[in-house]
Write a protein that holds these residues in place. Sequence first.
Motif, PDB file in Angstrom:
ATOM      1  N   SER A 246     -31.386  13.580 -83.981  1.00 53.32           N
ATOM      2  CA  SER A 246     -30.247  12.575 -84.817  1.00 53.32           C
ATOM      3  C   SER A 246     -30.703  12.257 -86.258  1.00 53.32           C
TER       4      SER A 246
ATOM      5  N   ASP B 216     -23.607  15.170 -83.026  1.00 55.98           N
ATOM      6  CA  ASP B 216     -24.631  14.706 -82.437  1.00 55.98           C
ATOM      7  C   ASP B 216     -24.481  14.356 -81.105  1.00 55.98           C
ATOM      8  N   GLU B 217     -25.076  15.400 -80.176  1.00 58.54           N
ATOM      9  CA  GLU B 217     -24.606  15.045 -78.620  1.00 58.54           C
ATOM     10  C   GLU B 217     -23.492  14.573 -78.352  1.00 58.54           C
TER      11      GLU B 217
HETATM   12 MG   LIG Z   1     -30.370  11.285 -80.654  1.00 56.81          MG
END
Ligand SMILES: [Mg+2]
Lengths: 265, 259, 266
Positions: free
Chosen positions: B42, B170-171
């Motif tokens: 991240s 992000d994810e």
């Molecule tokens: Mg993360």
Amino acid sequence: MTEIQPAIWKRFSKKQSLERYGIEFVLLLIFIWATQSVDIYWPFVTDAPAQAVDLLHRMTPPSVVFIKAIIPSMIETINIATLSTIFAVILSFPLAILNARNTTPHPIVQMVARVIIVTSRSVNELVWGLIFVVFFGPGVVAGVAALTMRSLGFMAKLVSESIEEIDHGQVEAMRATGANGAKVFIFGVLPQVMPIIIGTSIFRWDINIRQSSVIGLVGAGGIGILLTSSMNMFKWQNVSMILISIFVVVLAGEYVSATVRKKLT
Amino acid sequence: MFSVKNLDKTYPTGQHALKGCSLDIDNPQIVAIFGPSGAGKSTLIRCINRLVEPSSGEVFLDDLELTGLKGKDLHNARRQMGMIFQEYNLIERLTVMENVLSGRLGYVGFFNAMFRRFPQDAVDEAFSLLERVGLKGYHNQRADALSGGQRQRVGIVRALIQHPKILLVDEPTSGLDPKTAMIIMQLIKDLAIEKGIPAIINIHDVKLGQDYADRIIGMADGVIVFDGPPSKVTAETLTMIYGEEDWSKTIRKVEDEEE
Amino acid sequence: MSDTGASTVWKRDHFIKNPILRWIVILVGSAYLIYAINDMNFNLDRMRTGWPRAVDFFQRMFPPDYSRWTMIYKGVFESLQMAIIATTVSIFLAIPLSLAAAANISVKFVYVIARAFIVLARSFPPILVAIMFVKAFGFGPFPGILTLSFTALGFMGKLLAEAIENIDKGQVEAVRATGANWFKVQLYGVAPQVLPRYVGLSIYLLDINLRASTIIGIVGAGGIGGALFNAFHRYEYDTALAILIAIIVIVLVMEFISSKVRSRLQ
Ligand SMILES: [Mg+2]
Ligand SMILES: Nc1ncnc2c1ncn2[C@@H]1O[C@H](COP(=O)(O)OP(=O)(O)O)[C@@H](O)[C@H]1O
């Protein structure tokens, strides 16, 4: 085999109960100190029930015809409450932004905002009334100013707390789109705090209805002025009618406020 | 078209989250970043669009260097990078359409933003993108009334309507069930290909990453420890990234394909 | 990507969807506002004369004059005494009141009377109650204590009754099942469940009462408020500021203590 011990059970351990008794004893001492040293003229106290009955007697029956004088005064009272709430909402908004940890431009600005909020909140509306009557003379303007000043800190405190508690992810998402600070605020922050602003405003209006009926006692407009003059002329039946009207309006205000808040949330 | 050079990040807490990361993306491809929680995935993505301020290093989008940008230049650079979040980060109390159009905030003025006056071509594009991701007719729904998968679709549309040159993801599937996760990954991949832009996707689901990515980057403890095609990902690579474990089950699929 | 061709319009939904209703609300709202602002009789002339008075006011206010320190000290102590006595009285009386006002414990007749009392005590601002008590019983801390007790009782009675109404029924039934009488049911089934709330409210009440006790003196009901009012009327604004600062300080100190104690209790 061990010898059987008689089982003793107590709610608190010895230390705990000592502590509790200690606190209770201190509280009792404080209470005794307060009652012994307070400047009360005791014959007044024994005489109180008779006096109360006497006053109630003079207040009944409430003067129904006096309602004619009450209504315009009561409308003025409601106007004071409404206007001061609106002004307070408008003024408190920037104050809340400056005060919230995550939106303040600078710690010094935050300090100043905090001082304004604390002052506003800890000075009673009657005191604000006294001050603004000096500025503007007796009347509605002083009343609106007084209640605005008092409501300002209340609103700003609650709104800035809600700004501090927003979901930061939504703010980040708006920053990631390339929006500048102002646009991030109106999309990332404002929608999240809007329900709080609305709810708090209505709640404050409800409180202000109550308070606007008393600020007249220091000359700051509304029904309180009528109340003071009726008392000074010993028109007790008018006084009781005013009290009844205040009671009704306060209950109505509470009802309106609760209904609107329920509808909006 | 995009490159990161020697990116380094130390948080004020003293946490050294990125230790000289470099990577180049020369063609529109799907890049999956693997790595255990806390590896710095991240942080890497956020340092690219400067939601997190990198401590040192350089980021180039085409020929523009991003780490030195300030104010309006930074905002203009950010609008060229679309970001998709794990928690969707939709404006919960606004409608789907307002959420989508918020992707254009970098293009409109303050008062237009305030009164929700967006140019008609943006609205047209919003409608067609919503239809493309299967949310036709949802434009006046409030975001908080949507399911996780639907929210992430709105998140994707919001990123795409920026007309980005790159997608930072992000994810995207952590909060979703396996089936929806696959659909979302497929959507991101298809749309990135349609628009001809690369996508960097942080993902902790190894299998999902291998299935949809053209390239895998492995991170461990702030360092890029692997960079190569999915077919080169072996049990040893995964051990290098995630530490010791039995990876035979996870990577069987890759071996199946090679047979 | 599919191209829909014809452009589609999008506009944000209005807050009030029905256009007729929306316009009625807007028109009535603005008409009221115009009327209310107009009715304030706000004119610039008064603003202009107000300004020098405000300047004069602030000039006289600073620096605060602490020369009548003993008067301030006495007033603050009286406020404190009033708050303590009234809080004690009302937290004791609140117990029977809240039991009477709890729908799950009380009987209908008693319930209605208790609730009526609560509504009455809660609806009037303390100042209004104070002025009536002063008219009935004369000046001094006595009507002040009555005022604070009365309004505090309404507040405490309501919140405590709500707490009692929200208790876990199972625990009460378990105690009743042991064959305990009414009084013991309250003691073992109800009291433990509302005790933390009761203690927290009591401290909060002291906080509220102290605040009010600094003000009701304005109408003669004892405490520091009387000194403040007098200072204003004698145009001794520097003394007034000194008193005001004293009030703010004790209010803030009490608020701090109260919130600390309450958070420790939780
Ligand atoms: Mg993360
Ligand atoms: N805002 C922050 N402040 C301080 N440390 C942070 C912050 N964000 C992340 N970190 C730390 O940086 C390291 C990398 O975090 P992150 O980039 O979120 O990893 P990943 O996304 O791979 O799970 C972690 O050790 C984390 O604790």
